[in-house]
Design a protein around this motif. Structure first.
Motif: not given
Length: 781
Positions: A502-503, A506-508, A550, A554, A735
């Motif tokens: 997402f940046n 941050e990730y998933q 999500f 986010y 998060n």
């Protein structure tokens, strides 16, 4: 408290042990995917070029295929290698002839197989007729429906490669301790020889941490309420433990002693209690954690982490010592005469101005939402709990005053109403009862959520079959499969273990990624798409549809761009968020990337999705016809059992954890009633001396029980409704988001259980009153 703070440590250890149990001494695995330039790996080349990095290289030829025993057909995992390699993999002696197999004990039990039975399996149009030579316990990767045969025979039959036993499609590598594991992994992953194979670490710490956080996120908001309950229980002990503190302080002051002596003794007393509680807590926590991992299905031992112990100890010591100091300062401010003679109960006073301010702030924030969802939820939870706890006391005082005015005088109206109106410990007891009820309902709600998610998961993958792991797709294959008895088929892509960024920070991770024609997705996926905007479908960038959580976690909006890493060839792919799946299952993502021309060379079709009215027969035929090409035929009902089994294991662990919490709160409710008895015992003696009968006491306690129960149920229902809507939002602070609400069955069970325990505690309360020896008590007081 130790259990609460140990959640992340425990789940990290669980996933570490799980990976270790599966792969044992193996550090790195090399196998193939649809991008691999070849499906066979040459062990000799690996040994010659990279052998210095490894203590052991085990080269296997593994394949999923159709098996037949006792007239039954089913999918099995075939392991094949040289005998000595299999010996090292499973730590057992192996001595096989060409037409013999070894199967797992679980396999034998599942299909009632014995040594000497016929064992047949199929690859393409070839049938292999073997005999069961040995049945071994499950060990590492050799588990479930797995069997082992000699690799040379299989390769010779399939490819005419009997003399090339150094070839295989799966290699297990044990890295030498003198080399850094991650460096060796990067060397292989970036090499020209193996860079296009699927290479992975058997213990992936990033994945372990992500899974641990995902699991504890389901419990985080509940943990906040439980932590508050623990502190309230601790606070309720002070009036009892410090009951004689005032008189002792008065005696010391009268004799000219310093008050700090009593303070030091009081603090030391609490430290002793904390130390004893710590020992008991460590023993119980160790038992619950390890019984939980036993129910999870692991065999091992997890020690309670040092950090959770330290955090728990600091939290309790700081709270207790501050609370003890405040209590001492308040008592010490009284006159010497009051300290020495006043044995009356502590008076409870509601801070009306603070209550009104909190209530107004709660109403304003509920309607106007000045803050982000996470902060808004935290404010609502804190304020609503404060208002609810004080509102319970207000109702108790109001009802008691009303009953006090009735003309028909009774022990309750003349004596007990005085305590219900102004005894501080009774009001503390009411608060503990209230927060215990809330906690029990929330605990049952988490359990209900977990079981419901298991049921819902099968609706996600709503296709009958899929042929996947295809590396040479063309239209002819689709036509071939269409000639089987199918009702619908569509081409597409399935990837596993992808990451959504997402940046830069941050990730998933997501377990499953699907790409196909969006107009056909409803035929194969059983969840609705919400907030979908089709204007982005024609954009040069592919679209992506994400799980709805999500959006909240986010802060995504339709039209935003996210970046996905799908595999080693498809990295940093920008996609437009075009909608969300209406599901709590956050391991499923859709994109139309396979339709985009710029990605056609990399985003290759690797799957054919199938719906059929004759699923069983077509399943067998597909396995027979395509297993030689190492295609994999998926039956969602069985293939995704592994994922569901993982959720069930987590649910089993939580069942142990939550059962222990429920038991603790049951004990708290029961014990809290006894503390009230001991607090007003001297006054009860006086009432008994004045001639109160058994019936009088029974009626008094029954009426008190009914009043308390009505209050905690009426206020509790409203508070549970508020918490149900807002408690889950707090998890957004880290998060994560789980749409866990209070379930009707959880509310009913929680109320019934709390009512029964409270009633039993009052029955015991009554028995204790009847056991009072008035002469002994009068002498003491």
């Amino acid at each position: 408290m130790i259990l609460l703070f140990s959640m992340h440590h425990t789940f990290s250890k669980i996933y570490e042990y799980q990976a270790s149990n599966i792969y044992q001494n193996t550090d790195i695995v090399i196998d193939y995917d649809e991008y691999s330039s070849a499906r066979l790996i040459n062990e000799r080349n690996l040994q010659e070029d990279y052998g210095e990095y490894f203590d052991e290289i085990l080269c296997f030829f593994n394949i999923n295929l159709l098996t037949e025993t006792n007239g039954q057909r089913y999918y099995s995992q075939m392991f094949s290698s040289k005998d000595y390699e299999f010996e090292r993999l499973i730590d057992q002696d192996v001595d096989l002839k060409d037409n013999e197999v070894i199967i797992t004990k679980a396999y034998a039990e599942a299909y009632n197989l014995n040594i000497g039975d016929d064992f047949n399996f199929y690859i393409l149009d070839k049938s292999f007729n073997y005999t069961i030579k040995q049945i071994y316990p499950e060990y590492g990767v050799f588990e479930g429906n797995s069997f082992f045969v000699n690799k040379e025979v299989i390769l010779d039959e399939l490819y005419g490669l009997g003399d090339f036993s150094n070839f295989g499609n799966t290699v297990y590598l044990d890295v030498n301790d003198n080399y850094d594991l991650n460096e060796v992994f990067n060397i292989l992953d970036n090499s020209d020889d193996y860079g296009d194979y699927h290479i992975f670490l058997t213990i992936d710490w990033e994945y372990i941490n992500s899974k641990a956080m995902d699991n504890i996120s389901m419990f985080l908001s509940l943990g906040l309420v439980v932590l508050l309950a623990i502190l309230m229980v601790l606070d309720s002990l002070f009036p009892i433990v410090n009951k004689n503190l005032k008189q002792n302080l008065g005696v010391i002051n009268t004799l000219g002693g310093e008050s700090k002596i009593i303070l030091e003794v009081s603090l030391l007393q609490w430290l002793m209690y904390i130390f004893v509680s710590l020992i008991i807590g460590l023993i119980l926590s160790g038992f619950v954690i390890n019984y939980g991992i036993y129910m999870y299905g692991l065999r091992g031992f997890i020690y309670v982490g040092i950090l959770p112990i330290i955090l728990s100890l600091i939290t309790v010591i700081v709270f207790v010592e501050i609370r003890a100091y405040i209590s001492f300062r308040k008592i010490n401010s009284e006159s010497i005469a009051s300290k020495s003679k006043d044995k009356r109960f502590n008076i409870y006073k509601i801070q009306i101005p603070i209550f009104i301010i909190a209530l107004l702030a709660l109403i304003i924030e509920l309607y106007f939402k000045f803050f982000s969802l996470a902060v808004h939820s935290l404010i609502i939870v804190i304020l609503s709990l404060y208002v609810a706890l004080n509102l319970s006391s207000i109702f108790l005082i109001g009802l008691s005053k009303l009953l006090k005015k009735i003309k028909s005088k009774s022990v309750f109206s003349l004596f007990q109403t005085k305590h219900l109106i102004s005894n501080k410990h009774i009001h503390q007891s009411l608060r503990v009862l209230f927060i215990s009820l809330i906690s029990i309902v929330l605990v049952f709600s988490v359990r209900s959520y977990l079981y419901e998610e298991i049921d819902k998961f099968y609706n996600v993958m709503d296709f009958d079959l899929a042929v996947t792991n295809i590396n040479d797709y063309d239209e002819e294959l689709l036509q071939e499969i269409n000639n089987y008895d199918v009702s619908s088929i569509d081409e597409g892509i399935i990837y596993s273990d992808v990451n959504v960024y997402f940046n830069e920070v941050e990730y998933q991770p997501s377990k499953y990624f699907i790409s196909m024609d969006i107009d056909n997705i409803s035929n194969y996926v059983g969840i609705d798409i919400i907030k979908y905007n089709d204007q982005y479908i024609t954009d040069t960038k592919p679209i992506v549809i994400l799980p709805k959580n999500f959006e909240l976690v986010y802060g995504l909006n339709i039209g935003d761009t996210v970046t996905l890493n799908l595999n080693y060839k498809l990295r940093d792919i920008e996609m437009i968020v075009a909608g969300y799946f209406d599901t709590n299952f956050d391991n499923f993502i859709y994109s139309n990337i396979y339709e985009k021309d710029i990605y056609q060379d990399e985003a290759k079709i690797n799957t054919v999705f199938i719906n059929s009215e004759d699923k069983t027969d077509i399943y067998d035929d597909l396995i027979i016809d395509y297993s030689e090409k190492m295609y994999f035929v998926i039956d969602p009902d069985s293939y995704f059992d592994e994922l569901v089994e993982g959720v069930e294991k987590v649910t089993n662990y939580f069942s142990v954890f939550t059962a222990f919490l429920i038991l603790c709160f049951v004990i708290v409710i029961f014990n809290n009633t006894l503390l009230v008895f001991f607090d007003i015992k001297s006054d009860l003696v006086k009432v008994k001396v004045l001639g109160a009968s058994k019936k009088d006491f029974m009626c008094m306690l029954l009426l008190e029980f009914v009043i308390l129960l009505l209050i905690i149920i009426s206020v509790g229902l409203v508070e549970i409704l508020i918490l149900s809507n807002h408690l889950k939002g707090i998890v957004l602070l880290i998060n994560y988001y789980k749409d866990i609400s209070a379930y009707t069955n959880a509310v009913i069970i929680g109320f019934v259980l709390s009512s029964v325990v409270l009633l039993l505690s009052y029955w015991y309360y009554y028995k204790q009153i009847m056991k009072i020896k008035m002469i002994d008590e009068i002498k003491f007081y």
